[in-house]
Design a protein around this motif. Structure first.
Motif, mmCIF file in Angstrom:
data_model
loop_
_atom_site.group_PDB
_atom_site.id
_atom_site.type_symbol
_atom_site.label_atom_id
_atom_site.label_comp_id
_atom_site.label_asym_id
_atom_site.label_seq_id
_atom_site.Cartn_x
_atom_site.Cartn_y
_atom_site.Cartn_z
ATOM 1 N N ILE A 163 12.177 -6.657 22.670
ATOM 2 C CA ILE A 163 12.683 -6.380 21.330
ATOM 3 C C ILE A 163 11.526 -5.842 20.486
ATOM 4 C CG2 ILE A 163 14.397 -8.230 21.485
ATOM 5 C CD1 ILE A 163 12.584 -9.760 19.412
ATOM 6 N N ASP A 164 11.861 -5.322 19.325
ATOM 7 C CA ASP A 164 10.833 -4.908 18.368
ATOM 8 C C ASP A 164 10.481 -6.136 17.524
ATOM 9 O OD1 ASP A 164 9.326 -3.929 16.222
ATOM 10 O OD2 ASP A 164 10.387 -2.008 16.213
ATOM 11 N N ASN A 165 9.442 -6.851 17.935
ATOM 12 C CA ASN A 165 9.083 -8.105 17.268
ATOM 13 C C ASN A 165 8.625 -7.886 15.832
ATOM 14 O OD1 ASN A 165 9.020 -10.689 19.146
ATOM 15 N ND2 ASN A 165 8.541 -8.930 20.430
ATOM 16 N N TYR A 166 7.915 -6.802 15.584
ATOM 17 C CA TYR A 166 7.440 -6.513 14.225
ATOM 18 C C TYR A 166 8.630 -6.342 13.283
ATOM 19 C CZ TYR A 166 5.435 -3.952 10.282
ATOM 20 O OH TYR A 166 5.079 -3.529 9.009
ATOM 21 N N GLN A 167 9.545 -5.458 13.651
ATOM 22 C CA GLN A 167 10.689 -5.168 12.789
ATOM 23 C C GLN A 167 11.594 -6.380 12.639
ATOM 24 O OE1 GLN A 167 10.777 -2.449 11.161
ATOM 25 N NE2 GLN A 167 12.766 -2.604 10.176
ATOM 26 N N THR A 168 11.758 -7.149 13.709
ATOM 27 C CA THR A 168 12.612 -8.342 13.670
ATOM 28 C C THR A 168 12.100 -9.352 12.640
ATOM 29 O OG1 THR A 168 13.353 -8.113 15.961
ATOM 30 C CG2 THR A 168 13.406 -10.324 15.021
ATOM 31 N N VAL A 169 10.799 -9.640 12.680
ATOM 32 C CA VAL A 169 10.237 -10.610 11.740
ATOM 33 C C VAL A 169 10.202 -10.044 10.320
ATOM 34 C CG1 VAL A 169 8.198 -11.974 11.154
ATOM 35 C CG2 VAL A 169 8.951 -11.813 13.534
ATOM 36 N N TYR A 170 9.882 -8.766 10.196
ATOM 37 C CA TYR A 170 9.860 -8.129 8.873
ATOM 38 C C TYR A 170 11.227 -8.294 8.191
ATOM 39 C CZ TYR A 170 8.894 -4.664 5.228
ATOM 40 O OH TYR A 170 8.699 -4.045 4.016
ATOM 41 N N ILE A 171 12.294 -7.983 8.921
ATOM 42 C CA ILE A 171 13.654 -8.087 8.366
ATOM 43 C C ILE A 171 13.979 -9.531 8.001
ATOM 44 C CG2 ILE A 171 16.096 -7.904 8.993
ATOM 45 C CD1 ILE A 171 15.337 -5.356 10.567
ATOM 46 N N ILE A 297 17.459 -15.912 14.304
ATOM 47 C CA ILE A 297 17.560 -14.540 14.799
ATOM 48 C C ILE A 297 18.176 -14.577 16.190
ATOM 49 C CG2 ILE A 297 16.303 -12.441 15.417
ATOM 50 C CD1 ILE A 297 16.111 -13.040 12.483
ATOM 51 N N ASP A 298 19.254 -13.836 16.377
ATOM 52 C CA ASP A 298 19.872 -13.770 17.699
ATOM 53 C C ASP A 298 19.028 -12.884 18.609
ATOM 54 O OD1 ASP A 298 21.721 -14.213 19.691
ATOM 55 O OD2 ASP A 298 22.907 -12.457 19.157
ATOM 56 N N TYR A 299 18.429 -13.509 19.592
ATOM 57 C CA TYR A 299 17.541 -12.850 20.556
ATOM 58 C C TYR A 299 18.382 -12.563 21.799
ATOM 59 C CZ TYR A 299 12.511 -12.300 21.791
ATOM 60 O OH TYR A 299 11.250 -11.833 22.075
ATOM 61 N N PRO A 300 18.500 -11.337 22.254
ATOM 62 C CA PRO A 300 19.416 -11.008 23.361
ATOM 63 C C PRO A 300 18.872 -11.460 24.716
ATOM 64 C CG PRO A 300 18.190 -9.064 22.711
ATOM 65 C CD PRO A 300 17.784 -10.149 21.749
ATOM 66 N N LYS A 301 18.826 -12.749 24.922
ATOM 67 C CA LYS A 301 18.151 -13.329 26.093
ATOM 68 C C LYS A 301 18.854 -12.994 27.405
ATOM 69 C CE LYS A 301 18.741 -17.259 23.986
ATOM 70 N NZ LYS A 301 19.283 -16.716 22.731
ATOM 71 N N ARG A 302 20.149 -13.267 27.454
ATOM 72 C CA ARG A 302 20.882 -12.987 28.697
ATOM 73 C C ARG A 302 20.940 -11.489 28.978
ATOM 74 N NH1 ARG A 302 23.306 -17.699 27.001
ATOM 75 N NH2 ARG A 302 23.537 -19.288 28.642
ATOM 76 N N GLU A 303 21.071 -10.685 27.924
ATOM 77 C CA GLU A 303 21.077 -9.232 28.107
ATOM 78 C C GLU A 303 19.736 -8.760 28.656
ATOM 79 O OE1 GLU A 303 22.048 -5.098 25.650
ATOM 80 O OE2 GLU A 303 21.936 -7.009 24.587
ATOM 81 N N MET A 304 18.652 -9.393 28.197
ATOM 82 C CA MET A 304 17.334 -9.080 28.762
ATOM 83 C C MET A 304 17.329 -9.342 30.270
ATOM 84 S SD MET A 304 14.442 -10.520 26.154
ATOM 85 C CE MET A 304 13.742 -9.451 24.911
ATOM 86 N N LEU A 327 14.375 -1.291 24.416
ATOM 87 C CA LEU A 327 14.267 -2.129 23.227
ATOM 88 C C LEU A 327 15.668 -2.585 22.824
ATOM 89 C CD1 LEU A 327 11.662 -0.402 20.869
ATOM 90 C CD2 LEU A 327 11.451 -2.614 21.981
ATOM 91 N N LEU A 328 15.909 -3.882 22.872
ATOM 92 C CA LEU A 328 17.211 -4.420 22.511
ATOM 93 C C LEU A 328 17.240 -4.831 21.042
ATOM 94 C CD1 LEU A 328 17.931 -6.618 25.667
ATOM 95 C CD2 LEU A 328 18.599 -4.255 25.233
ATOM 96 N N LYS A 329 18.416 -4.833 20.466
ATOM 97 C CA LYS A 329 18.574 -5.133 19.042
ATOM 98 C C LYS A 329 18.686 -6.637 18.793
ATOM 99 C CE LYS A 329 20.816 -0.745 17.887
ATOM 100 N NZ LYS A 329 22.037 -0.088 17.323
ATOM 101 N N THR A 330 18.202 -7.046 17.630
ATOM 102 C CA THR A 330 18.339 -8.434 17.184
ATOM 103 C C THR A 330 19.119 -8.446 15.871
ATOM 104 O OG1 THR A 330 16.240 -8.309 15.979
ATOM 105 C CG2 THR A 330 16.161 -9.139 18.245
ATOM 106 N N GLN A 331 19.610 -9.614 15.494
ATOM 107 C CA GLN A 331 20.299 -9.726 14.202
ATOM 108 C C GLN A 331 20.177 -11.143 13.674
ATOM 109 O OE1 GLN A 331 24.601 -9.467 14.284
ATOM 110 N NE2 GLN A 331 24.701 -10.103 16.415
ATOM 111 N N ILE A 332 20.263 -11.267 12.361
ATOM 112 C CA ILE A 332 20.208 -12.580 11.723
ATOM 113 C C ILE A 332 21.568 -13.256 11.849
ATOM 114 C CG2 ILE A 332 19.928 -13.807 9.536
ATOM 115 C CD1 ILE A 332 17.954 -11.652 8.676
ATOM 116 N N ILE A 333 21.554 -14.499 12.312
ATOM 117 C CA ILE A 333 22.765 -15.319 12.384
ATOM 118 C C ILE A 333 22.705 -16.302 11.213
ATOM 119 C CG2 ILE A 333 24.119 -16.927 13.766
ATOM 120 C CD1 ILE A 333 23.916 -14.152 14.996
#
Length: 343
Positions: A163-171, A297-304, A327-333
């Protein structure tokens, strides 16, 4: 007197079936070149002798073992259980078996595990740890494909799913700021990998761009958070609570850390989220059942796991890898552990 039953080998099967050892080997690896009658004779011999093929011995002789090695840092962490679940489902579907090693973030242990695995498997998945380029090149030269999962691969040497860790935490930090929070704490394991640096930089840059001060005492990066995430966060926050300014928000780079923080806050009679809002990173199953349910943050673990294993087996089968970095997408839950103090 105890009688030890002899373990039969491939030569015993060949003798019983009246064929050569090579023919028995072909039966296991290239069955189409063995006649139906010969196959039947070999099957009868296998059944009579109760013979079980040794997949590791086959690997040493250079034939496919139909096994894949997986190196993970933590075996008890549900984050890696979900990745393993994704890996295993694709492996089973395509006729492969997983051999899992756990290194506990110990680089020497990881290296030893990879050295052993590389002699016995058709390919290797490495999760959340880096391997020196020289070693990677050595394994690739031996014909052992490697795929990285949850690792920032910067040199394009091996394929990766991340995932894009920088963008995920920034958001995530921007979300807290948009909810009116200014006292935002950052809890992280040691910065052993580039992805962990990206997370910290996402936090720092978001504060800067919102003209918020960077306060070192709000950045908690501790060795204990590496593998004892829940316990270490609980102990650390228990010591910090008296010095905190309320309302505060706490971002943790693992749901297990956030759950440890919850325990410390509840014991000190600090209300969540009215006094301290909490947000995690992973979306493990426990986060939905914490009290209150954890925003994360929903981390796409199984998809990985799915994509990583598909990529590796395609690699083993000689198929071209179309995209080396996925690069897989993440989202706030959003659940109940963050309050909007602007309302």
């Amino acid at each position: 007197m105890i009688s030890i039953k002899k373990k039969h080998g491939i030569k015993d099967v060949a003798r019983e079936a009246g064929v050569s050892a090579q023919t028995v080997s072909n039966y296991f690896h290239r069955r189409s070149v063995v006649s139906p009658n010969t196959q039947m004779n070999i099957q009868k011999a296998i059944k009579k002798l109760n013979y079980t093929p040794n997949i590791f011995a086959r690997g040493l002789r250079g034939t496919k073992t139909r096994t894949v090695g997986v190196a993970i840092p933590e075996i008890a962490n549900p984050f890696y259980s979900d990745i393993l679940d994704g890996l295993e489902k694709i492996a089973t579907r395509r006729g492969y078996t997983l051999i899992v090693s756990c290194n506990s973030y110990n680089k020497n242990k990881l290296q030893r595990d990879l050295d052993v695995l590389s002699n016995h498997v058709d390919g290797i998945v490495v999760c959340t740890f880096t391997v020196e380029d020289e070693k990677i090149s050595h394994y690739l030269a031996k014909g052992i494909p490697i795929v990285a999962i949850d690792i920032k691969v910067e040199n394009d040497l091996i394929p990766s799913v991340e995932i894009d860790n920088y963008q995920t935490v920034y958001i995530c930090i921007q979300y807290l700021i948009n909810c009116g929070h200014r006292n935002i704490y950052f809890f992280s394991e040691p910065l052993l990998l580039p992805m962990f640096h990206d997370r910290l930089n996402g936090y720092l840059d978001c504060l800067k761009r919102n003209n918020l001060p960077i306060e070192p005492d709000k950045i908690i990066i501790e060795e204990g958070l590496k593998v004892q995430k829940t316990e270490a966060t609980y102990r650390k926050l228990s010591c910090l609570i008296d010095a905190m300014n309320f309302p505060s928000a706490l971002f943790a780079t693992s749901d297990l850390m956030a759950i440890g923080a919850m325990k410390a806050l509840v014991e000190k009679h600090i209300n969540i989220p009215e006094q301290v809002s909490l947000i995690g990173l992973d979306n493990i199953l426990l986060s939905e059942y914490s009290q209150p349910p954890l925003t994360t943050i929903d981390y796409p673990k199984r998809e990985m796991g799915h994509k990583g294993m598909t990529m590796l087996i395609d690699y083993i089968d000689g198929k071209p890898v179309e995209k080396k970095r996925i690069l897989l997408k993440t989202q706030i839950i959003e659940r109940k552990s963050v309050i909007n103090i602007k309302i």
